[in-house]
Design an enzyme around this catalytic site. Structure first.
Site, PDB file in Angstrom:
ATOM      1  N   LYS A 136       0.829  -1.200   0.000  1.00 49.01           N
ATOM      2  CA  LYS A 136       0.000   0.000   0.000  1.00 49.01           C
ATOM      3  C   LYS A 136       0.867   1.254   0.000  1.00 49.01           C
ATOM      4  O   LYS A 136       0.696   2.158  -0.823  1.00 49.01           O
ATOM      5  CB  LYS A 136      -0.932   0.024   1.209  1.00 49.01           C
ATOM      6  CG  LYS A 136      -1.883   1.221   1.217  1.00 49.01           C
ATOM      7  CD  LYS A 136      -2.581   1.393   2.549  1.00 49.01           C
ATOM      8  CE  LYS A 136      -1.682   2.126   3.527  1.00 49.01           C
ATOM      9  NZ  LYS A 136      -2.398   2.544   4.755  1.00 49.01           N
ATOM     10  N   ASP A 171      -6.403   1.021   0.823  1.00 51.89           N
ATOM     11  CA  ASP A 171      -6.510   1.365   2.237  1.00 51.89           C
ATOM     12  C   ASP A 171      -7.886   0.946   2.753  1.00 51.89           C
ATOM     13  O   ASP A 171      -8.645   0.277   2.044  1.00 51.89           O
ATOM     14  CB  ASP A 171      -6.247   2.858   2.459  1.00 51.89           C
ATOM     15  CG  ASP A 171      -7.385   3.744   1.973  1.00 51.89           C
ATOM     16  OD1 ASP A 171      -8.288   3.237   1.270  1.00 51.89           O
ATOM     17  OD2 ASP A 171      -7.391   4.941   2.319  1.00 51.89           O
TER      18      ASP A 171
END
Length: 326
Positions: free
Chosen positions: A193, A211
């Site tokens: 991420k 997320d």
């Protein structure tokens, strides 16, 4: 005979008069009965015309529960249309962490775990003023860094991560943030991420940022049933051309923060309500829903202390520094 005919005529006249008098009652009853199925129907709902930011959404009939056996082709079309709609609503979408270079972005992204971007943005000015380079942060006293990072929560673990990644940058990459996924994920505290945030926003290399907002919305929209971030990334990336990945991430995350909230989505002012299988899970009344809007959509400051000019031009407001009143 004449008496019976007269009586019959009188009776018929009375019946006709009664019928005329009762007719409105029967008509009203018929209308009421016909209206009942509309009240009970749950297949569709109407969203009143509303304005979200600069875009006005006309009244639409919204399918509340599209069939889950949607073909892959139909899913791709719906997903891409959602992204196009969100691009019109958030043409100024951008990463909501303040940064001036790749080093600041990667540190800020690591610090954003378990806290808001706003709190990170309020904290990093002091950190980068004291430690502007990887070399500076790598040689920092951990206790001093902890004190600066305390407002972000989990400050001891985050101190170890940012000092550790700074040392790794100095020792393995000549003090420069690498621009490859396989190199970024070797740094302490950096996963896929964080790596995609850096690649997409500091190097212009497409990536999907999965997320919590992204995970929640793509499942709510039935783009995928996966729960593992890597599998979600793979499933969603298959729906879009690679060139769309970074902006798609911004659009979805911005929509999740501003309109499609976790506990109470603002369905009544949602620009993609006709495309959403979960329409109706949140507030559908436009006036009540409008009160749920956050950040620039609700007239409040955003998360960046130094947002892009396009955001300010669209009515967004800069966030206040740490400790500022109001």
């Amino acid at each position: 005979m004449e008496k019976r005919a007269s009586a019959k005529k009188t009776a018929n006249t009375a019946v006709n008069a009664a019928a005329k008098k009762a007719a409105p009652v029967r008509k009203a009853a018929t209308v009421k009965k016909a209206a009942a199925p509309v009240k009970k129907a749950s297949a569709t709902k109407t969203v009143a015309g509303r304005a979200v930011g600069a875009k006005t959404v006309a009244a639409k009939t919204v399918a509340t529960k599209p069939p889950r056996n949607e073909s892959q082709t139909a899913l791709v079309r719906r997903a891409r249309r959602i992204n196009r709609e969100l691009a019109e609503v958030f043409p100024y979408a951008h990463p909501e962490l303040d940064f001036e270079n790749p080093f600041q972005l990667i540190v800020a992204t690591v610090l954003s775990a378990q806290t808001t971007d706003l709190r990170v943005n309020q904290t990093t000015p002091a950190l980068f003023a004291k430690y502007p380079t990887p070399e500076d942060l790598a040689a920092a006293n951990p206790e001093e860094v902890e004190e600066i990072l305390r407002p972000t929560g989990f400050f001891r673990a985050k101190t170890r991560s940012v000092i550790g990644l700074s040392k790794a940058l100095v020792e393995n990459f000549g003090g420069e943030v690498p621009g490859r996924l396989e190199d970024l994920v070797t740094l302490p505290g950096v996963g896929r991420k964080t790596a995609f945030v850096v690649l997409g926003n500091a190097f212009g290399r497409p990536g999907i940022t999965v997320d919590t907002h992204f995970m929640r919305l793509v499942r709510r929209w039935q783009w995928t049933d996966e729960t593992d971030p890597d599998k979600i990334e793979a499933a969603v990336s298959a729906l879009f051309p690679k060139s769309d990945w970074t902006d798609l991430s911004h659009h979805v995350i911005w929509h999740g923060r501003r309109i499609c909230h976790a506990r109470k989505p603002a369905c009544g002012v949602c620009p993609i309500a006709p495309l959403c299988p979960a329409y109706g899970e949140g507030e559908t009344d436009p006036e009540k829903a409008r009160k749920l809007l956050k950040y620039e959509k609700g007239g409040f400051p955003g998360q960046r202390l130094n947002p892009p000019q396009a955001y300010l031009d669209a009515g967004g407001k800069a966030a206040p520094p740490l400790g500022a009143s109001g």
